[in-house]
Enzyme design. Sequence first.
Site, PDB file in Angstrom:
ATOM      1  N   ASP A 109       0.845  -1.293   0.009  1.00  0.00           N
ATOM      2  CA  ASP A 109      -0.091   0.056   0.057  1.00  0.00           C
ATOM      3  C   ASP A 109       0.683   1.115  -0.065  1.00  0.00           C
ATOM      4  OD1 ASP A 109      -2.533  -1.484   0.264  1.00  0.00           O
ATOM      5  OD2 ASP A 109      -2.383  -1.593   2.184  1.00  0.00           O
TER       6      ASP A 109
ATOM      7  N   ARG B 291      -0.478   4.158  15.845  1.00  0.00           N
ATOM      8  CA  ARG B 291      -0.748   4.939  14.684  1.00  0.00           C
ATOM      9  C   ARG B 291      -0.450   6.598  15.145  1.00  0.00           C
ATOM     10  NH1 ARG B 291       0.672   0.930  12.289  1.00  0.00           N
ATOM     11  NH2 ARG B 291      -0.517  -0.202  11.112  1.00  0.00           N
TER      12      ARG B 291
ATOM     13  N   ASP C  52      -7.130   2.382  10.590  1.00  0.00           N
ATOM     14  CA  ASP C  52      -5.998   3.180  10.718  1.00  0.00           C
ATOM     15  C   ASP C  52      -5.991   4.616   9.926  1.00  0.00           C
ATOM     16  OD1 ASP C  52      -4.369   1.381  12.168  1.00  0.00           O
ATOM     17  OD2 ASP C  52      -3.749   0.326  10.274  1.00  0.00           O
TER      18      ASP C  52
ATOM     19  N   SER D 264      -2.315 -10.341   6.219  1.00  0.00           N
ATOM     20  CA  SER D 264      -1.695  -8.884   6.435  1.00  0.00           C
ATOM     21  C   SER D 264      -1.435  -8.844   7.951  1.00  0.00           C
ATOM     22  CB  SER D 264      -2.999  -7.785   6.134  1.00  0.00           C
ATOM     23  OG  SER D 264      -2.815  -6.763   6.673  1.00  0.00           O
TER      24      SER D 264
END
Length: 411
Positions: free
Chosen positions: A32, A111, A140, A187
């Site tokens: 990504d 994050r 996220d 993932s």
Amino acid sequence: MSVGESSGEGVKGESGRRRRKKVVLAYSGGLDTTVCIPLLREKYGFEEVIAVTVDVGQPPAEIERAKERASNLCERHVVVDAKEEFVQYIFRAVKANANYEGYVLGTALSRPLIARKVLEVAAYEDADAVAHGCTGKGNDQLRFDAVFRTSRFELVAPIRDLNLTRAEERAYAEEHGIPCEEQHRFSIDENLWSRSIEGSELENPEFQPPEEIFRWTKSPEDAPAEPEIIEIGFERGIPVSLNGTRMDGVSLIRTLNEIGGLHGVGRTDIIEDRVLGFKSREIYEHPAATILLSAHADLERLVLTRAELQFKSIVDAVWSDLVYKGLTVDPLYDALNAFIDKTQERVSGSVFVKLHRGNAIVVGRKSPHALFTKEVSFDAKTEQKMAEGFSFYHALQARIKAKMCNFFPTL
Ligand code: ARG
């Protein structure tokens, strides 16, 4: 919107210029964020892309991969070592007995810190914009956006904005000669506090995770038959030592991940409610978190009053919810932390935890602030008579009500 269009308008600088020049991208080195680099140039017209990888304890190989990939694709790559700062975030979580639907909040905690580090680089570089590679489906994006939007920088989220699927990303990467060797089935997001595994077959809630997805923990069946008892020392709610030896936060967490993992401690398999409402199936590994959170909660039960514990459980739940949602920028977060810190003034002492075949069981605790004293022990001679008056008024309202019904049994 197909690849090629963007909803962005460009940056208006002080002089009214609309050209975008410099963007700072939160960069993990995965697919990504990697395709974001050429996208930011081609589709958004940025002249310079600076990739920032924030080290929150992910495997060193992951950081190396990010370095390598970024060096071929963008002007500059910066690695920020934020492990020690991340430990401060983790210790807040310990003090708050972090728990969202059984999740210890590893990714969620990291994050806002990553976003802040990206903003710091953007300010230093006098950039025009900041970017992340989150999709429009997960949590996220909300966590990054909430922090990014507190700044003057334009926010760009190419994957979400261009509505790209993984297959489209892969095709785009290939076109651009970007190696995307990792056809990972799952993932994975990993930091000091937890490792999370999701996607692929795991999306079927019935699918039982194969043993090879676990990296930090032994299967409880293969863990040693002999239990191990460890002692965790706390000062003001913060874990500071292991078996009597003082340790810095990073080493303590890493050591507990190793010891706990060896005993198969800290695996979770849950159906989680994402902020947008999607349900997702999540597998986590977090031996240190399991040990520290159970030890801390137990010590609180020894030293805090019933009233404190009851009220704090509400505060802890609201705290965890805010962190999960990425709302640590809300002033409520600071207010809750202030309350929590006040309660932690007495949360010092030691907790003994037995690690055995997937379990971390508290088997003993001690504290100079213990509210469990000799006076309240079973053997102490207390004024039992005094309890009679207390008992007379206890359940008073129920008694009045029962009288009204002529004491007829209701059952
Ligand atoms: N569900 C968790 C969260 O929202 C973890 C997500 C981690 N991401 C991953 N790609 N495994 O915080």
